[in-house]
Scaffold this active site. Structure first.
Site, PDB file in Angstrom:
ATOM      1  N   CYS A  64       6.032  -3.692  -0.125  1.00 41.67           N
ATOM      2  CA  CYS A  64       5.186  -2.977   0.833  1.00 41.67           C
ATOM      3  C   CYS A  64       4.935  -3.791   2.098  1.00 41.67           C
ATOM      4  O   CYS A  64       4.960  -3.256   3.215  1.00 41.67           O
ATOM      5  CB  CYS A  64       3.870  -2.560   0.195  1.00 41.67           C
ATOM      6  SG  CYS A  64       2.890  -3.927  -0.479  1.00 41.67           S
ATOM      7  N   HIS A 122      -1.812  -3.659  -1.357  1.00 44.33           N
ATOM      8  CA  HIS A 122      -0.840  -2.825  -0.652  1.00 44.33           C
ATOM      9  C   HIS A 122      -0.955  -3.060   0.849  1.00 44.33           C
ATOM     10  O   HIS A 122      -2.041  -3.339   1.359  1.00 44.33           O
ATOM     11  CB  HIS A 122      -1.071  -1.348  -0.972  1.00 44.33           C
ATOM     12  CG  HIS A 122       0.016  -0.448  -0.492  1.00 44.33           C
ATOM     13  ND1 HIS A 122       1.322  -0.561  -0.939  1.00 44.33           N
ATOM     14  CD2 HIS A 122       0.016   0.578   0.399  1.00 44.33           C
ATOM     15  CE1 HIS A 122       2.060   0.369  -0.346  1.00 44.33           C
ATOM     16  NE2 HIS A 122       1.296   1.061   0.472  1.00 44.33           N
ATOM     17  N   ASP A 147       1.509   5.517   4.587  1.00 42.39           N
ATOM     18  CA  ASP A 147       1.821   4.746   3.386  1.00 42.39           C
ATOM     19  C   ASP A 147       3.328   4.541   3.265  1.00 42.39           C
ATOM     20  O   ASP A 147       4.093   5.511   3.269  1.00 42.39           O
ATOM     21  CB  ASP A 147       1.283   5.459   2.146  1.00 42.39           C
ATOM     22  CG  ASP A 147       1.090   4.528   0.966  1.00 42.39           C
ATOM     23  OD1 ASP A 147       2.024   3.754   0.669  1.00 42.39           O
ATOM     24  OD2 ASP A 147       0.003   4.556   0.355  1.00 42.39           O
TER      25      ASP A 147
END
Length: 349
Positions: A85, A235, A253
């Site tokens: 991520c 994240h 995201d």
């Protein structure tokens, strides 16, 4: 996880959240017990693709609070590994800034086409990143190696004090975080083909307090998913818009296989960056990302750049091809050795 464990007390690393280079690799991620098509957003978050989410976007666009959405969404990709991520978020931001990797991705194209381009000429071990992700400091180091400038900030609840080596970072309250969000979504870095007049009416809500010379910025958040009611823990993702009536910001995201883009209350996102991360002993935080000094966009006025300069045209044989291990720059090995010593404490070769 998006965060890496702290170094040992004997490590010469200047970055307290960097990986201990002397320790063994952690075990690979365990095999999953279940398979999922996707995850359902918790009720405190609003999907961008819902009627409410689209209405919020239209309103933020009218307010001038969605300028970052367009360059970021144009380059938004799905992370290619569950622990990527941070690396994927950086890839999105670098492409949105039109930063030249000085490496060919495929054919003759110089473009950050995948995460491996960031890791193959890097001081971080790619396999370790696949197993445990990166810390905020490592994220900043990766960005710096590619020419981007950044300011690392942590929420006021962080108790980590100062970073090893005496480098300070800012500990910021909710109001200042909100101002950082608004500033970033209103004033992203200008694309190369945008004129000064195209940004008339877009004002800087913070001023030059922490802004390096060179204009707009993007904002990246590193947060604990569990604090937002999501599955998983640490994240990274970029923030692309702000909706003032609901005081919410839009998170693009990068784990697109798991959650679509969503609106989250600014206070909730801030709170999700406060809890201490077990892997680093510090809170998470956010990065304010700026393009390099002296970029082409600062020189492209009144025909100062030719078409060839604007397009970055150069002979292909003088640009290494990603994935081949080819190194044409005589100082590249020096740069990598310096980064190994400066950022992860490995001995210079």
């Amino acid at each position: 996880r998006g965060q890496a464990p702290p170094p040992s007390s004997s490590s010469p690393c200047r970055l307290s959240a960097a990986v201990d280079p002397g320790g063994p690799l952690p075990p690979p991620l365990p095999p999953p017990r279940y398979s999922f098509r996707r995850r359902l957003l918790p009720p405190n978050l609003v999907g961008l693709d819902t009627p409410t989410g689209r209405r919020m976007f239209a309103e933020s666009l009218r307010e001038g609070h969605a300028e970052s959405y367009f360059p970021l969404s144009s380059h938004l990709v799905n992370q290619s590994d569950p622990a990527y991520c941070g690396v994927t978020t950086l890839l999105v931001v670098l492409n949105a800034m039109s930063i030249d990797p000085n490496v060919r991705w495929r054919g003759g194209w110089r473009f950050f086409g995948d995460e491996d381009m960031l890791l193959e000429r890097c001081c971080l071990d790619a396999e370790r990143v696949r197993r445990e992700g990166v810390s905020l400091e490592q994220f900043a180091g990766l960005a710096r190696c590619q020419g981007a400038r950044s300011v690392l900030r942590r929420p006021a609840g962080d108790g980590g004090g100062r970073r090893d080596g005496g480098d300070s970072y800012s500990r910021i309250g909710l109001e200042e975080f909100r101002r950082d969000v608004v500033n970033a979504v209103r004033s992203p870095p200008r694309p190369d083909d945008e004129s000064e007049g195209d940004r008339d009416g877009i004002t800087d809500t913070i001023g030059a307090r922490d802004r390096p010379e060179g204009g707009g910025c993007f904002l990246v958040s590193s947060f604990a998913r569990s604090n937002l009611g999501q599955t998983g823990e640490g994240h990274f993702s970029p923030v692309a818009a702000y909706h003032s009536p609901s005081d919410a910001c839009l998170v693009l995201d990068v784990a697109r296989f798991k959650y679509s883009s969503y609106w989250v209350p600014v206070g909730d996102l801030y709170d999700a960056m406060v809890p201490e991360d077990d892997a680093t002993g510090r809170s998470r935080g956010w990065m304010i990302m700026y393009p390099p000094d002296g970029s082409r966009r600062s020189r492209r006025k009144d025909g100062e750049l030719s078409k060839e300069e604007y397009e970055g045209k150069r002979p292909a044989e003088g640009v290494p091809l990603s994935g081949t291990g080819q190194r044409l720059c005589p100082v590249e090995s020096i740069k990598i050795d310096y980064c190994r010593e400066r950022h992860v404490g490995l001995p210079m070769t």
